[in-house]
Design a protein around this motif. Structure first.
Motif, PDB file in Angstrom:
ATOM      1  N   ARG A  89       0.914  -1.114  -0.036  1.00  0.00           N
ATOM      2  CA  ARG A  89       0.138  -0.185  -0.004  1.00  0.00           C
ATOM      3  C   ARG A  89       0.845   1.284   0.081  1.00  0.00           C
ATOM      4  O   ARG A  89       2.139   1.364   0.260  1.00  0.00           O
ATOM      5  N   PHE A  90       0.179   2.515  -0.292  1.00  0.00           N
ATOM      6  CA  PHE A  90       0.848   3.538  -0.247  1.00  0.00           C
ATOM      7  C   PHE A  90      -0.044   4.525   0.476  1.00  0.00           C
ATOM      8  O   PHE A  90      -1.283   4.535   0.260  1.00  0.00           O
ATOM      9  N   ASP A  91       0.489   5.276   1.486  1.00  0.00           N
ATOM     10  CA  ASP A  91      -0.125   6.258   1.959  1.00  0.00           C
ATOM     11  C   ASP A  91       0.528   7.490   1.970  1.00  0.00           C
ATOM     12  O   ASP A  91       1.848   7.616   1.686  1.00  0.00           O
ATOM     13  N   PRO A  92      -0.052   8.818   2.023  1.00  0.00           N
ATOM     14  CA  PRO A  92       0.403  10.004   1.825  1.00  0.00           C
ATOM     15  C   PRO A  92       1.616  10.559   2.719  1.00  0.00           C
ATOM     16  O   PRO A  92       1.677   9.974   3.743  1.00  0.00           O
ATOM     17  N   ALA A  93       2.789  10.941   2.169  1.00  0.00           N
ATOM     18  CA  ALA A  93       3.902  11.290   2.948  1.00  0.00           C
ATOM     19  C   ALA A  93       4.738  12.385   2.505  1.00  0.00           C
ATOM     20  O   ALA A  93       4.570  12.571   1.221  1.00  0.00           O
ATOM     21  N   ASP A  94       5.478  13.182   3.082  1.00  0.00           N
ATOM     22  CA  ASP A  94       6.168  14.202   2.376  1.00  0.00           C
ATOM     23  C   ASP A  94       7.633  13.865   1.920  1.00  0.00           C
ATOM     24  O   ASP A  94       8.270  14.630   1.808  1.00  0.00           O
ATOM     25  N   LYS A  95       7.877  12.509   1.965  1.00  0.00           N
ATOM     26  CA  LYS A  95       9.199  12.052   1.584  1.00  0.00           C
ATOM     27  C   LYS A  95       8.860  10.658   1.273  1.00  0.00           C
ATOM     28  O   LYS A  95       7.798   9.864   1.605  1.00  0.00           O
ATOM     29  N   LEU A  96       9.908  10.039   0.731  1.00  0.00           N
ATOM     30  CA  LEU A  96       9.485   8.442   0.496  1.00  0.00           C
ATOM     31  C   LEU A  96      10.067   7.683   1.812  1.00  0.00           C
ATOM     32  O   LEU A  96      11.293   7.768   2.125  1.00  0.00           O
ATOM     33  N   ILE A  97       9.197   6.839   2.342  1.00  0.00           N
ATOM     34  CA  ILE A  97       9.350   5.854   3.272  1.00  0.00           C
ATOM     35  C   ILE A  97       8.995   4.439   2.941  1.00  0.00           C
ATOM     36  O   ILE A  97       8.064   4.230   2.222  1.00  0.00           O
ATOM     37  N   LEU A  98       9.803   3.507   3.163  1.00  0.00           N
ATOM     38  CA  LEU A  98       9.543   2.352   2.913  1.00  0.00           C
ATOM     39  C   LEU A  98       9.680   1.473   4.155  1.00  0.00           C
ATOM     40  O   LEU A  98      10.559   1.360   4.963  1.00  0.00           O
ATOM     41  N   SER A  99       8.645   0.672   4.262  1.00  0.00           N
ATOM     42  CA  SER A  99       8.231  -0.190   5.734  1.00  0.00           C
ATOM     43  C   SER A  99       7.847  -1.500   5.002  1.00  0.00           C
ATOM     44  O   SER A  99       6.738  -1.680   4.363  1.00  0.00           O
ATOM     45  N   VAL A 100       8.762  -2.451   5.241  1.00  0.00           N
ATOM     46  CA  VAL A 100       8.674  -3.807   4.657  1.00  0.00           C
ATOM     47  C   VAL A 100       8.520  -4.942   5.747  1.00  0.00           C
ATOM     48  O   VAL A 100       9.595  -4.911   6.502  1.00  0.00           O
ATOM     49  N   THR A 101       7.759  -5.789   5.702  1.00  0.00           N
ATOM     50  CA  THR A 101       7.610  -7.115   6.546  1.00  0.00           C
ATOM     51  C   THR A 101       7.799  -8.372   5.744  1.00  0.00           C
ATOM     52  O   THR A 101       6.769  -8.541   4.727  1.00  0.00           O
ATOM     53  N   ILE A 102       8.798  -9.241   5.783  1.00  0.00           N
ATOM     54  CA  ILE A 102       8.606 -10.522   5.424  1.00  0.00           C
ATOM     55  C   ILE A 102       8.274 -11.553   6.351  1.00  0.00           C
ATOM     56  O   ILE A 102       8.893 -11.451   7.384  1.00  0.00           O
TER      57      ILE A 102
END
Length: 308
Positions: free
Chosen positions: A145-158
């Motif tokens: 998913r994408f949510d609004p943010a004022d920069k690029l943030i990556l949050s990943v779970t495997i």
């Protein structure tokens, strides 16, 4: 501002899936060019393939693009992650086969070559894509998913239960040198139990312990082990950045995925760019330029030499 490489450079290697020898040469490109592949082993008229979500084709275990003539390039994600992570927006990638070389299984060598070649700032301003509304894609229990943010943030779970990998999670703000310092050297991986299945499908024919981490339940088969304890989830973040680069411009938004992969990543990019209500495209201002991964690349170059 847009950027390109100052000098051309080449890499010779093997495609991880097709197992074929391949040579790529990265060359400077004009403003507004974007990242474009040129297959040098086919007729010139049908040889160009933009690295853009509009040219995505279905690929297994990798990201592939193809033009209207069916000429394709496979496994583009590690190279695109390097371009995105260092902040190169325009380049011509000449390639004499249909798969980008895997090299060591990460983006490390691409990044080092780009920095050594130099990065040239161009006159034309840079457009960015800003996420304005949340959106999501799913495949069974996996999602991105994408949510609004004022920069690029990556949050990943495997999650790989019953293996040494287990469940791993990491969240990073993709600012300035974050990709180079945190992700670029993290290698691709697979389970030993899956190797024969992939080979039977004509995949992983160029894979080896020199270009991938192989896990046999709770044992790493590579003699040199891991480069960092959570290398697995970090490589998935590297892959995600390369897939997101198919937007053709930097994205400002919070990307989150659970047990995702190339298919979900690229579906999310396509959905984002296909929905006017979910994004805005505008020229980047000077004040926001510091939020780009490739900003202040001269400082990044020095930092990278220190940590690399």
């Amino acid at each position: 501002m847009q950027t390109t490489v100052k000098n051309e450079f080449s890499h010779v290697g093997t495609g991880v899936h097709l197992g074929r020898p391949v040579r790529i040469t990265i060359k400077p490109a004009r403003e507004g060019h974007g990242i474009i592949f040129k297959r040098t082993d086919v007729d010139h008229q049908i040889s160009f393939i933009p690295a853009n979500y509009k040219y995505l084709v279905e690929g297994k275990l990798c990201t592939s693009v193809a033009n209207s003539h069916g000429v394709r390039v496979m496994t583009v994600e590690h190279l695109l992650a390097a371009f995105s992570g260092v902040g190169v927006t325009n380049a011509l990638v000449e390639i004499d086969n249909e798969e980008v070389p895997i090299l060591d299984g990460s983006s490390d060598r691409f990044v080092k070559s780009i920095i050594k070649a130099g990065i040239k700032e161009q006159e034309q301003s840079l457009s960015i894509c800003k996420v304005t509304e949340s959106l999501m894609v799913e495949d069974g229990s996996s999602w991105a998913r994408f949510d609004p943010a004022d920069k690029l943030i990556l949050s990943v779970t495997i999650d790989y239960p019953g293996t040494l990998i287990g469940r791993q999670h990491l969240s990073l703000q993709m600012l300035k040198g974050a990709f180079i310092e945190e992700l670029s050297s993290c290698r691709t991986f697979c389970l030993k139990a899956d190797v024969q299945k992939m080979i039977s499908k004509g995949l992983a024919l160029g894979g080896s312990l020199k270009n991938a981490i192989v896990i046999d339940q709770f044992k790493i088969l590579n003699s040199n082990g891991l480069r960092i304890n959570d290398e697995f989830v970090r490589h998935k973040m590297l892959d995600a950045l390369g897939d997101l680069a198919l937007a053709g411009m930097p994205i400002f938004g919070h990307f989150t995925s659970f047990c995702g992969g190339h298919n979900l990543n690229t579906r999310l990019v396509t959905k984002l760019l296909s929905s006017e209500k979910c994004h805005n495209v505008y020229n980047l201002g000077r004040k926001e330029a510091d939020k780009l991964l490739g900003s202040r690349y001269k400082v990044i170059s020095m930092d990278y030499k220190a940590v690399g």
